[in-house]
Design a protein around this motif. Sequence first.
Motif, PDB file in Angstrom:
ATOM      1  N   THR A   1       0.843  -1.210  -0.003  1.00  0.00           N
ATOM      2  CA  THR A   1       0.027   0.117  -0.187  1.00  0.00           C
ATOM      3  C   THR A   1       0.769   1.304   0.046  1.00  0.00           C
ATOM      4  OG1 THR A   1      -1.701  -1.336   1.185  1.00  0.00           O
ATOM      5  CG2 THR A   1      -1.746   1.156   1.232  1.00  0.00           C
ATOM      6  N   GLU A   2       1.847   1.250   0.591  1.00  0.00           N
ATOM      7  CA  GLU A   2       2.684   2.406   0.739  1.00  0.00           C
ATOM      8  C   GLU A   2       3.607   2.581  -0.435  1.00  0.00           C
ATOM      9  OE1 GLU A   2       4.226   2.275   5.410  1.00  0.00           O
ATOM     10  OE2 GLU A   2       5.320   0.958   4.122  1.00  0.00           O
ATOM     11  N   ILE A   3       3.830   1.473  -1.284  1.00  0.00           N
ATOM     12  CA  ILE A   3       4.525   1.378  -2.617  1.00  0.00           C
ATOM     13  C   ILE A   3       3.639   2.239  -3.561  1.00  0.00           C
ATOM     14  CG2 ILE A   3       5.522   0.341  -4.368  1.00  0.00           C
ATOM     15  CD1 ILE A   3       6.430  -1.639  -1.995  1.00  0.00           C
ATOM     16  N   VAL A   4       2.258   1.666  -3.539  1.00  0.00           N
ATOM     17  CA  VAL A   4       1.203   2.217  -4.468  1.00  0.00           C
ATOM     18  C   VAL A   4       1.066   3.697  -4.237  1.00  0.00           C
ATOM     19  CG1 VAL A   4      -1.001   2.074  -5.506  1.00  0.00           C
ATOM     20  CG2 VAL A   4       0.003  -0.003  -4.901  1.00  0.00           C
ATOM     21  N   ALA A   5       1.143   3.939  -2.872  1.00  0.00           N
ATOM     22  CA  ALA A   5       0.509   5.493  -2.631  1.00  0.00           C
ATOM     23  C   ALA A   5       2.102   6.489  -3.141  1.00  0.00           C
ATOM     24  CB  ALA A   5       0.636   5.724  -1.122  1.00  0.00           C
ATOM     25  N   GLU A   6       2.937   6.027  -3.241  1.00  0.00           N
ATOM     26  CA  GLU A   6       4.402   6.487  -3.459  1.00  0.00           C
ATOM     27  C   GLU A   6       4.436   6.734  -5.081  1.00  0.00           C
ATOM     28  OE1 GLU A   6       9.167   6.164  -3.178  1.00  0.00           O
ATOM     29  OE2 GLU A   6       8.010   5.400  -1.659  1.00  0.00           O
ATOM     30  N   MET A   7       4.174   5.356  -5.759  1.00  0.00           N
ATOM     31  CA  MET A   7       4.240   5.260  -7.086  1.00  0.00           C
ATOM     32  C   MET A   7       3.060   5.457  -8.016  1.00  0.00           C
ATOM     33  SD  MET A   7       7.529   5.255  -6.844  1.00  0.00           S
ATOM     34  CE  MET A   7       7.752   5.275  -8.624  1.00  0.00           C
ATOM     35  N   LYS A   8       2.149   5.562  -7.643  1.00  0.00           N
ATOM     36  CA  LYS A   8       0.759   5.504  -8.111  1.00  0.00           C
ATOM     37  C   LYS A   8       0.790   5.093  -9.330  1.00  0.00           C
ATOM     38  CE  LYS A   8       0.263  10.280  -5.981  1.00  0.00           C
ATOM     39  NZ  LYS A   8       1.353  10.087  -5.169  1.00  0.00           N
ATOM     40  N   GLU A   9       0.287   5.531 -10.456  1.00  0.00           N
ATOM     41  CA  GLU A   9      -0.047   4.794 -11.673  1.00  0.00           C
ATOM     42  C   GLU A   9       1.366   4.365 -12.335  1.00  0.00           C
ATOM     43  OE1 GLU A   9       1.121   9.239 -12.568  1.00  0.00           O
ATOM     44  OE2 GLU A   9      -0.294   8.089 -11.240  1.00  0.00           O
ATOM     45  N   LYS A  10       2.430   4.793 -12.173  1.00  0.00           N
ATOM     46  CA  LYS A  10       3.517   3.974 -12.358  1.00  0.00           C
ATOM     47  C   LYS A  10       3.822   2.645 -12.038  1.00  0.00           C
ATOM     48  CE  LYS A  10       6.397   8.411 -12.254  1.00  0.00           C
ATOM     49  NZ  LYS A  10       7.588   9.094 -11.665  1.00  0.00           N
ATOM     50  N   LEU A  11       3.291   2.266 -11.123  1.00  0.00           N
ATOM     51  CA  LEU A  11       3.287   0.981 -10.636  1.00  0.00           C
ATOM     52  C   LEU A  11       1.817   0.233 -11.082  1.00  0.00           C
ATOM     53  CD1 LEU A  11       4.180  -1.640  -8.986  1.00  0.00           C
ATOM     54  CD2 LEU A  11       2.979  -0.765  -6.889  1.00  0.00           C
ATOM     55  N   MET A  12       0.602   1.038 -10.819  1.00  0.00           N
ATOM     56  CA  MET A  12      -0.681   0.340 -11.069  1.00  0.00           C
ATOM     57  C   MET A  12      -1.221   0.604 -12.541  1.00  0.00           C
ATOM     58  SD  MET A  12      -2.220  -0.880  -8.174  1.00  0.00           S
ATOM     59  CE  MET A  12      -3.736  -0.011  -7.989  1.00  0.00           C
ATOM     60  N   GLY A  13      -0.614   1.299 -13.162  1.00  0.00           N
ATOM     61  CA  GLY A  13      -1.070   1.969 -14.456  1.00  0.00           C
ATOM     62  C   GLY A  13      -2.324   2.848 -14.244  1.00  0.00           C
TER      63      GLY A  13
END
Length: 321
Positions: free
Chosen positions: A61-73
């Motif tokens: 969750t912390e990684i998604v919050a930091e990287m946003k669409e770069k990780l998720m699309g």
Amino acid sequence: MEPIKFKPILRQTIWGGSKIADFKHIDGHNGEQIGESWEISGVEGSESVAQNGPYEGKNLTEIVAEMKEKLMGADNYKHFGVSFPLLIKFIDASQDLSIQVHPNDETARKRGLKNGKTEMWFIMDSAPEAFLRCGLKDKITPEQYKNMVADNTICDAIAEFPVKADDCFFIPSGMIHSIGKGCFLVEIQQTSDVTYRIYDFNRRDKDGNLRELHTELAAECIDYNVHKDYRTNYVAEKNRGVVLTQCKYFNTAVYDLDEPMTLDYSELDSFVAIIAVKGEAAFTDNEGNTTSLRGGETMLVPATTKTLYVEGNIKFLETYV
């Protein structure tokens, strides 16, 4: 961003087996009754923690919050926010799991949950006698269902399948199901920990108590229709991706490689999870990052990745949203 590996979340269960510790090369663990290894999880309170690279020690969750669409699309991040949409597990059953069902999104949200649960199973090297239950073989009514639970005959209405390595089953919300004794499998599902237990063979927990059933909650979720085929039929091929499941929640393919191959994600606006079930290979992305992966390991490939060059002898699942 480079691909991320996570520390496994090992879960002991009353039905767990002894295969996961060896399969995942976990030293110093006796492996007793490990029923599940959560490979990638964004479930609140059980988030996966990265074990490599610049994100080491941070949870998903912390990684998604930091990287946003770069990780998720971009579309995934817009839709899901920091809630990672998939939960990926290895499951080892030394006993039958309970008969259960999961609600769809609409029913789950009416009950105060974020979403329902649709899932799929990919069978790995299981016991010769392994089987599972999936879907109704006879059409029944909600009232008949309740009576069959009460008189211990509900299994008579459920289709049973002997299974072997590489078998695949798609389990949409509403489908009654159960993993049987001897199964060793990959489970890919919506991020949800909601399960309605229908029947548990009058089994008792470690304290001697009968486990709770959710007969009424399940009754409103079950698909009471009989479907033509519950097994996913596909033709296995070497050195190319073979589609197993395409649905609104995830898309999954299996690869069985013994020669180099380039995976092209240049047109894909999503993360990709790679789940190794056998063998070993090196994965090199278009930025030059190389990640080794062997059977029992899983990695999360960020949406910024355009290509992965795979070199080795490996069988793996590829899944994305």
